[in-house]
Design a protein around this motif. Structure first.
Motif, PDB file in Angstrom:
ATOM      1  N   ALA A  79     -37.164  29.025  18.737  1.00 18.88           N
ATOM      2  CA  ALA A  79     -38.477  30.379  18.697  1.00 18.88           C
ATOM      3  C   ALA A  79     -39.222  30.087  17.857  1.00 18.88           C
ATOM      4  CB  ALA A  79     -37.438  31.458  17.881  1.00 18.88           C
ATOM      5  N   GLY A  80     -40.238  29.136  17.966  1.00 27.12           N
ATOM      6  CA  GLY A  80     -41.869  28.726  17.801  1.00 27.12           C
ATOM      7  C   GLY A  80     -42.478  29.045  18.831  1.00 27.12           C
ATOM      8  N   PRO A  81     -43.631  28.800  18.647  1.00 22.14           N
ATOM      9  CA  PRO A  81     -45.230  29.456  19.244  1.00 22.14           C
ATOM     10  C   PRO A  81     -44.955  29.849  20.493  1.00 22.14           C
ATOM     11  CG  PRO A  81     -45.890  28.287  17.365  1.00 22.14           C
ATOM     12  CD  PRO A  81     -44.328  28.012  17.231  1.00 22.14           C
ATOM     13  N   SER A  82     -44.540  28.468  21.125  1.00 20.51           N
ATOM     14  CA  SER A  82     -43.702  28.048  23.143  1.00 20.51           C
ATOM     15  C   SER A  82     -43.316  28.634  23.166  1.00 20.51           C
ATOM     16  CB  SER A  82     -43.908  26.682  22.976  1.00 20.51           C
ATOM     17  OG  SER A  82     -42.424  25.900  22.087  1.00 20.51           O
ATOM     18  N   GLY A  83     -42.227  29.455  22.875  1.00 21.77           N
ATOM     19  CA  GLY A  83     -40.778  29.718  23.144  1.00 21.77           C
ATOM     20  C   GLY A  83     -41.414  31.163  22.776  1.00 21.77           C
ATOM     21  N   PHE A  84     -42.187  31.624  22.366  1.00 21.83           N
ATOM     22  CA  PHE A  84     -42.635  32.865  22.455  1.00 21.83           C
ATOM     23  C   PHE A  84     -43.575  32.873  23.198  1.00 21.83           C
ATOM     24  CE2 PHE A  84     -40.156  33.954  18.455  1.00 21.83           C
ATOM     25  CZ  PHE A  84     -40.105  35.443  18.429  1.00 21.83           C
ATOM     26  N   TYR A  85     -43.842  32.290  23.800  1.00 22.36           N
ATOM     27  CA  TYR A  85     -45.375  32.217  24.349  1.00 22.36           C
ATOM     28  C   TYR A  85     -44.399  32.652  25.708  1.00 22.36           C
ATOM     29  CZ  TYR A  85     -48.805  31.961  21.279  1.00 22.36           C
ATOM     30  OH  TYR A  85     -50.098  32.413  20.208  1.00 22.36           O
ATOM     31  N   ALA A  86     -43.548  31.861  25.871  1.00 26.33           N
ATOM     32  CA  ALA A  86     -43.353  31.292  27.478  1.00 26.33           C
ATOM     33  C   ALA A  86     -41.977  33.006  27.440  1.00 26.33           C
ATOM     34  CB  ALA A  86     -42.194  30.475  27.349  1.00 26.33           C
ATOM     35  N   GLY A  94     -28.825  30.873  14.851  1.00 31.35           N
ATOM     36  CA  GLY A  94     -28.541  30.121  14.533  1.00 31.35           C
ATOM     37  C   GLY A  94     -27.558  29.639  15.722  1.00 31.35           C
ATOM     38  N   VAL A  95     -27.991  29.672  16.464  1.00 30.42           N
ATOM     39  CA  VAL A  95     -27.387  29.250  17.900  1.00 30.42           C
ATOM     40  C   VAL A  95     -28.431  27.695  17.918  1.00 30.42           C
ATOM     41  CG1 VAL A  95     -26.725  29.330  19.905  1.00 30.42           C
ATOM     42  CG2 VAL A  95     -26.875  30.669  18.970  1.00 30.42           C
ATOM     43  N   GLU A  96     -27.667  26.733  17.411  1.00 29.96           N
ATOM     44  CA  GLU A  96     -28.221  25.042  18.254  1.00 29.96           C
ATOM     45  C   GLU A  96     -27.449  24.583  19.710  1.00 29.96           C
ATOM     46  OE1 GLU A  96     -28.229  22.380  14.745  1.00 29.96           O
ATOM     47  OE2 GLU A  96     -28.741  20.270  15.948  1.00 29.96           O
ATOM     48  N   LEU A 105     -32.625  27.949  13.663  1.00 29.88           N
ATOM     49  CA  LEU A 105     -32.551  28.405  12.077  1.00 29.88           C
ATOM     50  C   LEU A 105     -32.385  30.655  12.869  1.00 29.88           C
ATOM     51  CD1 LEU A 105     -35.383  27.050  11.048  1.00 29.88           C
ATOM     52  CD2 LEU A 105     -33.441  26.642  10.488  1.00 29.88           C
ATOM     53  N   PRO A 106     -31.036  31.135  11.904  1.00 26.76           N
ATOM     54  CA  PRO A 106     -31.873  32.398  11.481  1.00 26.76           C
ATOM     55  C   PRO A 106     -32.888  32.946  11.733  1.00 26.76           C
ATOM     56  CG  PRO A 106     -30.694  32.033   9.970  1.00 26.76           C
ATOM     57  CD  PRO A 106     -31.413  30.263  10.122  1.00 26.76           C
ATOM     58  N   THR A 107     -33.997  32.833  11.605  1.00 33.67           N
ATOM     59  CA  THR A 107     -35.117  32.788  11.600  1.00 33.67           C
ATOM     60  C   THR A 107     -35.988  32.675  12.058  1.00 33.67           C
ATOM     61  OG1 THR A 107     -35.346  31.391   9.769  1.00 33.67           O
ATOM     62  CG2 THR A 107     -35.271  32.807   8.971  1.00 33.67           C
ATOM     63  N   PRO A 108     -37.006  32.948  13.214  1.00 35.90           N
ATOM     64  CA  PRO A 108     -37.418  32.919  14.127  1.00 35.90           C
ATOM     65  C   PRO A 108     -38.628  31.904  13.245  1.00 35.90           C
ATOM     66  CG  PRO A 108     -37.960  35.307  13.795  1.00 35.90           C
ATOM     67  CD  PRO A 108     -36.720  34.829  12.594  1.00 35.90           C
ATOM     68  N   PHE A 109     -39.826  32.397  14.370  1.00 37.79           N
ATOM     69  CA  PHE A 109     -41.274  31.577  14.859  1.00 37.79           C
ATOM     70  C   PHE A 109     -41.679  30.394  14.091  1.00 37.79           C
ATOM     71  CE2 PHE A 109     -41.425  35.858  12.690  1.00 37.79           C
ATOM     72  CZ  PHE A 109     -41.328  36.269  13.760  1.00 37.79           C
ATOM     73  N   GLY A 110     -40.137  29.256  14.082  1.00 37.44           N
ATOM     74  CA  GLY A 110     -40.315  27.744  14.407  1.00 37.44           C
ATOM     75  C   GLY A 110     -42.134  27.458  13.162  1.00 37.44           C
ATOM     76  N   LEU A 111     -43.029  26.643  13.028  1.00 32.40           N
ATOM     77  CA  LEU A 111     -43.603  26.285  12.341  1.00 32.40           C
ATOM     78  C   LEU A 111     -44.200  26.796  11.776  1.00 32.40           C
ATOM     79  CD1 LEU A 111     -44.277  22.051  13.755  1.00 32.40           C
ATOM     80  CD2 LEU A 111     -43.610  22.726  11.922  1.00 32.40           C
ATOM     81  N   TRP A 152     -29.109  28.650   3.843  1.00 29.96           N
ATOM     82  CA  TRP A 152     -28.020  29.040   5.224  1.00 29.96           C
ATOM     83  C   TRP A 152     -27.011  30.049   4.287  1.00 29.96           C
ATOM     84  CZ3 TRP A 152     -29.364  27.837  10.028  1.00 29.96           C
ATOM     85  CH2 TRP A 152     -29.753  26.528  10.167  1.00 29.96           C
ATOM     86  N   GLU A 153     -26.751  30.224   3.176  1.00 29.79           N
ATOM     87  CA  GLU A 153     -25.620  31.044   2.950  1.00 29.79           C
ATOM     88  C   GLU A 153     -26.187  32.464   2.739  1.00 29.79           C
ATOM     89  OE1 GLU A 153     -25.709  28.007   1.886  1.00 29.79           O
ATOM     90  OE2 GLU A 153     -25.649  27.729  -0.843  1.00 29.79           O
ATOM     91  N   GLN A 154     -27.636  32.658   1.828  1.00 32.22           N
ATOM     92  CA  GLN A 154     -28.360  33.323   2.098  1.00 32.22           C
ATOM     93  C   GLN A 154     -28.831  33.511   2.665  1.00 32.22           C
ATOM     94  OE1 GLN A 154     -31.941  31.384  -0.529  1.00 32.22           O
ATOM     95  NE2 GLN A 154     -31.127  32.452  -2.724  1.00 32.22           N
ATOM     96  N   LEU A 155     -29.182  33.160   4.000  1.00 35.37           N
ATOM     97  CA  LEU A 155     -29.900  33.974   5.153  1.00 35.37           C
ATOM     98  C   LEU A 155     -28.706  34.365   6.100  1.00 35.37           C
ATOM     99  CD1 LEU A 155     -31.627  30.769   5.653  1.00 35.37           C
ATOM    100  CD2 LEU A 155     -32.802  32.815   6.074  1.00 35.37           C
TER     101      LEU A 155
END
Ligand SMILES: Cc1cc2nc3c(=O)[nH]c(=O)nc-3n(C[C@H](O)[C@H](O)[C@H](O)COP(=O)(O)OP(=O)(O)OC[C@H]3O[C@@H](n4cnc5c(N)ncnc54)[C@H](O)[C@@H]3O)c2cc1C
Ligand SMILES: NC(=O)c1ccc[n+]([C@@H]2O[C@H](COP(=O)([O-])OP(=O)(O)OC[C@H]3O[C@@H](n4cnc5c(N)ncnc54)[C@H](OP(=O)(O)O)[C@@H]3O)[C@@H](O)[C@H]2O)c1
Length: 443
Positions: free
Chosen positions: A10-17, A76-78, A37-43, A427-430
């Motif tokens: 879910a970084g830039p390339s994923g969101f643009y696609a 959170g899915v690898e 990661l449980p958070t989006p946006f990659g780098l 991780w546990e906080q997220l």
């Protein structure tokens, strides 16, 4: 049936696609965007420097994509841990790998793994609060002189983050653990080492200019022996960089406690350690430029340094059993179609972003890159060349709502301190903020 596409990363390339697929009228794709990661946006979250908040505002466009009714975020899915490639191919009409290139290129010199020799990839992830790096330690309290190897924009980020004053940093979203360490850094000199000359530097002018405007650091450039002739056909960046470096070379020190020093035409050939295995110096070889390339002259010097930050580029690592080009550190592909061992395109598998073309280019570069890949996918869809899934899409991950809970908690923690957010870095906080019990387990 409306075709389902899984986008991994879910970084830039994923969101643009995702946005490009959702914009197609016929067929109407639905998109599941997975991230480890449980958070989006990659780098954009874990790479872009904390003192560059404007750049992160690109997230607003991604948030708009995430509100689309045919979009789901599965955080959170690898791939390779929580889900396999084979399983994705059973569940989706197509998969686009957008996993980025998270690891560091190696210098390949003796002493590279001494204590106090760090890859920029890890330092960046640490100060940006990536949960895999929150317990890393960077020994800045005992370091008086540090070297940053490389002349790209990441090297600029690394040098600047060490140099920034507490006042400059405390209003950013830098991870709290890093804020503390950086505030108490003992560093007096940051030496930025380029293997080629000022004309060949990869950093861009705004980033170089920032180095001359820091609260707690002066700047200088050692230009002796460098060729400052700007070729006729050089771009504006090269011209402006050389002008700025000339100005830095002529500057006097103003009495700030730190100094950022640019040096050129030198390559580390060994990192030297003390009896405890900690970095004590760099052995440098002077280079000459031959046909634009750095060639060692055999002339050596020892530069005493306490820490080394290696910032010579990122590289990709294989993900599950997706075909990988080891030599280039990329998923093997032609124009975004993943290729098998014989070089034939695989049905329903695509790639975009840094893991497709290599670790270079700014956020916007990934938009066109993803469009090229999506165009290939659309050609294949029109020709009936996608997969026929036998099982439903994935479920039970951190959803977009879970991320919004994390986002809200972080922003609320930042607000009283005038900061955009205080990042949750463990991780546990997220997971707790997203309201899920533990990491992993989809299906
Ligand atoms: C330190 C740094 C600073 C930068 N600063 C700027 C800047 O200021 N301005 C600018 O324009 N550009 C900047 N860039 C460049 C920009 O960040 C990249 O162009 C862009 O992020 C690349 O996008 P991507 O989607 O290919 O990869 P990434 O952004 O790396 O996204 C990849 C995503 O895939 C996920 N992932 C990885 N493996 C798996 C897996 N197995 N399963 C599921 N998910 C997985 C990751 O968690 C990540 O979220 C910077 C780059 C770096 C390294
Ligand atoms: N503010 C921003 O916009 C921003 C911030 C960070 C990153 N980014 C982007 O992200 C991308 C990646 O940045 P990056 O800095 O990681 O990579 P980069 O721009 O490719 O720079 C890598 C640097 O490492 C040097 N290098 C490579 N191998 C070396 C070796 N063995 N020894 C010594 N030096 C070596 C390169 O020198 P040579 O040129 O001699 O090979 C180059 O100076 C870039 O496109 C960058 O612009 C943008």
């Amino acid at each position: 049936m409306s075709p389902r596409v899984a986008i991994v990363g879910a970084g830039p390339s994923g969101f643009y696609a995702a946005a490009q697929l959702l914009a197609v009228g016929e067929p109407e794709f639905s998109v599941d965007l997975l991230d480890r990661l449980p958070t989006p946006f990659g780098l954009v979250r874990a790479g872009v420097a904390p003192d560059h908040p404007k750049i992160k505002s690109v997230q607003r466009a991604y948030e708009k994509t995430a509100r689309h009714e045919r979009f789901r975020f599965l955080g959170g899915v690898e791939l390779g841990r929580d889900v396999t490639r084979a399983e994705l191919l059973e569940r989706y009409h197509a998969v686009i790998y957008c996993v980025g290139t998270a690891t560091d290129r190696r210098l390949g010199i003796p002493g590279e793994d001494l204590s106090g020799s760090y890859p920029a990839t890890e330092f960046v992830a640490w100060y940006n609060g990536h949960p895999d790096f929150c317990d890393h330690e960077f020994d800045l309290q005992r370091a008086v002189r540090v070297a940053v190897v490389g002349n790209g924009n990441v090297a600029m980020d690394v040098a600047r983050m060490i140099a920034l004053s507490h006042d400059e940093l405390k209003i950013t979203d830098v991870a709290d653990h890093a804020l503390d360490v950086l505030q108490h850094a003992a560093v007096q000199e940051i030496v930025v080492l380029g293997r080629r000359g000022p004309v060949q530097a990869a950093f861009t002018t705004p980033e170089l200019r920032e180095m001359g405007e820091l609260d707690r650091a002066d700047v200088t450039a050692d230009l002796d022996g460098t060729d400052l002739t700007v070729p006729e056909d050089a771009d504006r960046t090269t011209r402006d960089n050389v002008g700025l470096l000339r100005e830095y070379a002529a500057r006097d020190r103003s009495g700030k406690p730190m100094l950022v020093r640019f040096r050129f035409l030198v390559s580390p050939v060994e990192i030297l350690g003390d009896d405890d295995g900690r970095v004590r110096a760099l052995r440098l070889e002077r280079n000459a430029l031959v046909d634009g390339r750095a060639r060692g002259t055999g002339e050596l010097e020892e530069l005493p340094v306490d820490l080394v930050f290696r910032s010579i580029g990122y590289t990709g690592t294989p993900v599950d059993d997706v075909p990988f080009d080891e030599a280039r550190g990329l998923i093997r592909n032609a124009g975004g179609r993943v290729l098998d061992d014989d070089g034939a395109p695989l049905t329903g598998e695509y790639v975009s972003g840094w893991i497709k073309r290599g670790p270079s280019g700014v956020i916007g570069t990934n938009k066109k890159d993803s469009q090229d890949t999506v165009n290939r996918l659309l050609e294949d869809a029109a020709a009936g060349r996608l997969l026929e899934p036998s099982r439903p899409g994935l479920d039970d991950a951190v959803t977009w709502e879970g991320w919004l809970d994390i986002d809200m908690a972080e922003k609320a923690a930042g607000e009283p301190h005038g900061r955009p957010r205080v990042k949750l870095t463990r991780w546990e906080q997220l997971h707790a903020a997203a309201g899920i019990p533990a990491r992993g387990a989809v299906r």
